[in-house]
Design a protein around this motif. Structure first.
Motif, short mmCIF file in Angstrom:
data_model
loop_
_atom_site.label_atom_id
_atom_site.label_comp_id
_atom_site.label_asym_id
_atom_site.label_seq_id
_atom_site.Cartn_x
_atom_site.Cartn_y
_atom_site.Cartn_z
N UNK A 96 -9.01 8.90 -6.45
CA UNK A 96 -9.54 9.12 -5.11
C UNK A 96 -9.72 7.84 -4.31
N UNK A 145 -11.72 14.42 -6.82
CA UNK A 145 -11.50 13.71 -5.56
C UNK A 145 -12.70 13.86 -4.64
N UNK A 148 0.81 -1.23 0.00
CA UNK A 148 0.00 0.00 0.00
C UNK A 148 0.83 1.27 0.00
N UNK A 149 2.02 1.21 0.60
CA UNK A 149 2.86 2.42 0.63
C UNK A 149 3.23 2.82 -0.78
N UNK A 178 -3.98 4.49 1.52
CA UNK A 178 -3.51 5.27 2.66
C UNK A 178 -3.98 4.62 3.96
N UNK A 179 -5.27 4.24 4.01
CA UNK A 179 -5.76 3.69 5.27
C UNK A 179 -5.11 2.33 5.54
N UNK A 180 -4.87 1.55 4.46
CA UNK A 180 -4.19 0.27 4.64
C UNK A 180 -2.78 0.47 5.15
N UNK A 214 -6.38 6.11 -3.63
CA UNK A 214 -5.55 6.79 -2.63
C UNK A 214 -6.08 6.52 -1.24
N UNK A 215 -7.40 6.60 -1.10
CA UNK A 215 -7.99 6.44 0.22
C UNK A 215 -7.73 5.03 0.76
N UNK A 216 -8.00 4.04 -0.09
CA UNK A 216 -7.85 2.66 0.35
C UNK A 216 -6.40 2.39 0.75
#
Lengths: 502, 154, 320
Positions: free
Chosen positions: A446, A176, A142-143, A453-455, A449-451
């Motif tokens: 969008x 976004x 994910x990073x 980042x949270x992972x 990125x969200x998925x």
């Protein structure tokens, strides 16, 4: 290995199978090139039909549709400024201006030949180093994904004209923000739906893409009705079309860079051709000695780069699908379903257990590209003729096709209303002279990125350090920052140098 | 173009602000303590707002670039040109009519009406062509999607 | 006048009788609320092939995805109740109500028949060293908090994971829950070593188990899965968790009973056909046929368990 290859070849080189590929390519090209009827739709509708067929027949047919439909998107993008897939959104930037100058044949030729070369090179990568590439894909956590999203985001600055970069970023934030609407996959709650159940699905990128491009363009086209003088005059000559091949080959550096980017981005599951064409375009502009000419439709590489990259991503997207069983984009996801229905699990064991099927895919991929190139030579003159039909006939027919296309994607009227809504948004942006491409990019990036980042935060127990310490993600982030900061500084220095001698 | 730029910034900031206040109502995920349901939306909308403010200030205080080509009135006139608005109105009516009339009938009428109204000089010949185009479009859609691809029509 | 109204009534009743006899007289749409190519879609399409010959009309699959199936479900719920628009749903629909995400569950529909089932399992990345319930328990008690499980919060995988962890006697607080949706995303994260435990359909994980990238921890069904014969069920290992994905066909609430009966008979006949079971078996799907009152009981029982889990793990309280 060779006997498997021969087995695969024997499956493909049956008259009926070849005929199937040919039909798939032709049908795919026609559907892909008509704005509103998208490649995703073509494949979504084809896959169920192949369930009843033999696998040796179904796979080549699907490969044909896949190649034809994705590369067909360039025709609509260049001639009408309406891309059929996000994959050809980058082609609009320079392809349409070039066609508007009366060089439609040149633009189409450049796009066709570079996409064929990109496709064939990615096919070679697929055959020769698929397992190695699959390992690269697996090393992306994910990073790295999040860093890649950030990098693609910075490409927006390279795609906007001078002094309007902030506007382009604002457009991206609109995308976004729109991507936030709907069900939050991670936490399972709804956001920004204002109480409407229909909004919970969020907005899909294809109705948005078609709406944003088609409606403003078609509305603006009504001005041309009755004014035959402003029509694009095109004299199609096969020699001129073939002649662009030499022009394509003279830009080997751009071709190579775009193909490489296309393959690398294509192998990352979930990213696919939609992003690679934009990244390739912006990198071509950064590497160019005349970046100010991008967007005007003068330079061949500005049309070639996005097309070479998006076709290269197709071969790339097949790699994780075949070796890991992970789809690279919406189209490969559906092909995965077709494999599964035929009792074949794409995945780590596919090469061992079904080596002949793998070769069927490989060979069908090349055959499809060969047919594609061939069909283009007959197909392009037709499309060029179609463009000189008076606008009043073209506009309603295209609007109807867009309506049907948006509906067929998910069998919902809501998507058709989205098409209209995004069209109005696009018209507003068109009037405000804000580019629409970043909106699409924001809408695609969008959720990703969200998925990611949270992972990344969840895996790292809330720490942001891994973004910097993991080598690949650190490098990508560094390049993103440099690409935002360096061009203005270098540009200023270049300008100063230019001023000094005078 | 300055007025247009300012209108754009104004609309943009309003929409993002509304979205931002709505996000505040989200509840936290209790099961995963490391991520927050609000983090990403607030990050995105916050950055977007910052962008908007920068651009608004830029338009207000920096001299606008030289390409002052078209004025505000001209832009408005262009935006609401009768043909463009006519097409838009027809399309909206068409979408609304699909459900009550059925897809094929609505499409036929829309196609015919649009061509007839958009053609500069209406003559019997142009009406015949309009009818022909409508029928051909319907036939194409029906043949391609329903017969070959077995898709559903609205 | 009297005569004519009598004739009219007779004509209407005759018409009604013939139309009831003639059901179905046009193709039936089966709405799959997920995208083409996914597990739901594949199961529905294979089953639709089985239905040929059992019912006079074609059964067409219509994919309407979005919001974890809610968009398609609502479409059928609000459709004209004539038996020509049906829904192919699994328990994910009921979890929406149990967690406050939606305001309806299976009781908003009239169930036709339950047919196909997909076994679910808990798997672990090969390099985690976990290969069964025992080793999971001992590892977690050694290092509480250092192992992770990926689930789509408040979705099917979340409930399956909670059901399993509860039956296995592992405290949910000792295993970190990572919110992530999609079977494939979870599998990739487990192969990469970022994630420890993956709840997923057995069919989706099987190729990776064969290749040695993943290890089965427990299959959440009564019997072993035919696709992974070596993988032990939870029950065999003392964790009596049974949480398969049952695909049930639903019709809108007010659909006439005759139509439901006709459909249910065809559905059950198709499900009990050995050729069909073989086809489904290739997709690692099994058949658990149920209709009528038997089906009502089963659905009520499944919903009770879902509600119990939602209450126990506090998934409802944050709902409203």
């Amino acid at each position: 290995m060779y006997d498997l290859m021969l087995q695969g070849a024997a499956h493909v080189f049956q008259p009926w199978t070849l005929f199937a590929i040919f039909c798939g390519v032709t049908g795919g090209l026609v559907i892909g090139s008509i704005p509103g009827l998208t490649s995703t739709m073509a494949i979504a509708l084809m896959v169920p039909l192949t369930y009843a067929m033999e696998i040796e027949f179904a796979i080549p047919l699907l490969m044909g549709v896949y190649c034809g439909a994705i590369s067909g998107g360039l025709v609509g993008a260049i001639l009408l400024n309406i891309p059929g897939t996000p994959a050809s959104a980058g082609t609009c930037l320079d392809g349409y201006p070039m066609a508007a100058k009366g060089q439609a044949t040149r633009a189409l030729g450049l796009a066709v030949y570079s996409s064929m070369i990109g496709g064939v090179l990615s096919g070679l990568a697929l055959v020769l180093i698929a397992p190695t590439l699959a390992k690269v894909a697996l090393s992306f956590g994910p990073w790295e994904y999040f860093a890649l999203v950030v990098f693609t985001f910075t490409c927006i600055s390279a795609m906007s004209s001078k002094g309007r970069a902030v506007k382009a970023f604002m457009a991206a934030f609109i995308g976004l923000a729109l991507a936030l609407v709907g069900l939050d996959e991670a936490s399972g709650q709804t956001r920004l739906t204002f109480g409407f159940t229909a909004f919970e699905s969020g907005f899909y990128e294809l109705p948005a893409l078609i709406g944003l491009y088609a409606i403003p363009q078609l509305l603006a086209d009504t001005d041309d009705i009755g004014r035959s003088a402003t029509m694009i005059k095109i004299n199609y000559k096969l020699r001129e079309f073939m002649g662009t091949f030499r022009e394509v080959m003279s830009r080997k550096r751009d071709l190579g860079r775009s193909t490489f980017l296309g393959i690398v981005i294509g192998i990352l599951p979930g990213v696919g051709p939609g992003l690679s064409n934009i990244v390739a375009y912006s990198q071509a502009k950064r590497a160019s000695s005349q970046p100010e000419k991008f967007g005007t439709g003068e330079l061949p590489e500005s049309v070639m780069s996005p097309e070479a990259a998006n076709n290269a991503s197709m071969g790339g997207a097949l790699i994780p699908m075949l070796t890991l069983g992970i789809p690279g984009d919406a189209s490969t996801l559906m092909m995965l379903g077709a494999f599964m229905l035929h009792g074949i699990d794409p995945g780590p064991l596919l090469f061992r257990d079904h080596g002949d099927i793998v070769w069927v895919v490989f060979i069908a991929f090349f055959v499809a590209f060969a047919f594609c190139t061939l069909v283009y030579h007959f197909f392009i003159p037709l499309t060029v003729k179609a463009i000189s039909v008076p606008r009043q006939y073209v506009i309603p027919v295209l609007l109807i096709l867009c309506t049907v296309g948006c509906y067929a994607l998910n069998n919902r009227m809501f998507d058709v209303y989205c098409f209209l809504g995004f069209g109005l948004l696009g018209y507003f942006l068109h009037i405000a002279r804000v580019p629409v491409l970043p909106v699409i990019l924001g809408l695609i990036l969008g959720p990703m990125a969200e998925e990611q980042l949270s992972l990344a935060l969840a895996f790292g127990q809330g720490s942001v350090l891994p973004f910097v310490t993991r080598p690949i993600s650190g490098t990508i982030l560094l390049i993103s920052i440099l690409s935002l900061v360096l061009p203005p500084i270098l540009g200023r220095r270049r300008r100063r140098k230019a001023v000094e001698p005078a | 173009m300055r007025t247009i730029d300012l209108i754009f910034s104004g609309v943009y900031l309003t929409v993002l602000l509304i979205a931002f206040t709505q996000i505040g109502d989200l509840r936290e995920i209790s099961a995963a303590s490391f991520t927050s349901a609000k983090l990403f939306p607030q990050l995105v909308l916050g950055l977007g707002l910052v962008m908007g403010v920068i651009e608004t200030l830029r338009t207000l205080f920096l001299p606008s670039p030289a390409d002052e080509g078209i004025g505000f009135r001209q832009t408005l006139a262009m935006t609401f040109r009768p043909r463009r608005m006519l097409l838009l109105a027809l399309f909206v009516i068409y979408l609304a009519a699909i459900k009550p009339l059925g897809f094929l009938i609505a499409t036929g009428i829309f196609c015919f009406a649009t061509i007839a109204l958009l053609t500069p000089r209406v003559t019997p010949v142009s009406l015949v062509i309009a009818a022909l185009v409508s029928v051909c479009t319907l036939a194409l859609i029906y043949q391609l999607l329903v017969v070959y691809l077995q898709a559903f029509l609205p | 006048m009297k005569f004519s109204s009598y004739a009219l009534a007779a004509a209407v009743s005759a018409l009604a009788a013939t139309s009831a006899l003639a059901f179905p007289d046009k193709p039936i749409e089966l709405v799959v609320p997920f995208s083409p190519g996914g597990g739901s879609d594949v199961s529905a399409r294979v089953f639709a092939q089985c239905l040929e010959g059992q019912i006079d009309q074609k059964v067409l699959i219509k994919n309407i995805e979005g919001a974890r199936g809610k968009i398609g479900e609502v479409e059928v719920r609000d459709a004209r109740p004539d038996g020509y628009k049906l829904l192919w749903a699994h328990q994910g629909m009921d979890m929406g109500l149990a967690t406050g995400r939606s305001d309806y569950n299976y009781t908003a529909f009239k169930p036709v028949a339950s047919t196909v089932a997909m076994n679910y399992g808990i798997f672990a990345g090969a390099n985690s060293g976990i290969d069964g319930v025992e080793s999971l328990k001992s590892k977690v008690s050694e290092n509480p908090g250092s192992y992770t499980i990926g689930t789509a919060l408040n979705g099917f995988s979340h409930f399956a994971a909670l059901d399993f962890l509860e039956q296995a006697g592992v405290s949910v607080d000792d295993v970190r829950t990572i919110p992530m949706s999609g079977d494939k995303n979870r599998i990739v994260a487990a192969i990469q070593g970022n994630l420890t435990l993956v709840p997923t359909a057995v069919g989706a994980a099987a190729p990776y188990v064969d290749s040695g990238d993943m290890k089965p921890v427990a299959v959440l069904s009564a019997d072993r899965d035919p696709r992974l014969g070596d993988a032990q069920t939870g029950q065999e290992q003392g964790a009596d968790s049974q949480f398969a994905m049952y695909f049930t066909t639903y019709a809108p609430k007010d659909t006439p009973q005759e139509a439901i009966d006709t459909l249910a008979d065809a559905w059950i006949a198709a499900a009990e056909d050995p050729a069909c079971q073989e086809k489904l078996g290739k997709q690692s799907m099994t058949v658990v046929p149920a209709k009528g009152t038997e089906l009502d009981d089963v659905l009520a029982k499944r919903y009770a368990r879902i509600e119990e889990l939602a209450d126990k793990f506090n998934l409802t309280s944050e709902g409203n």
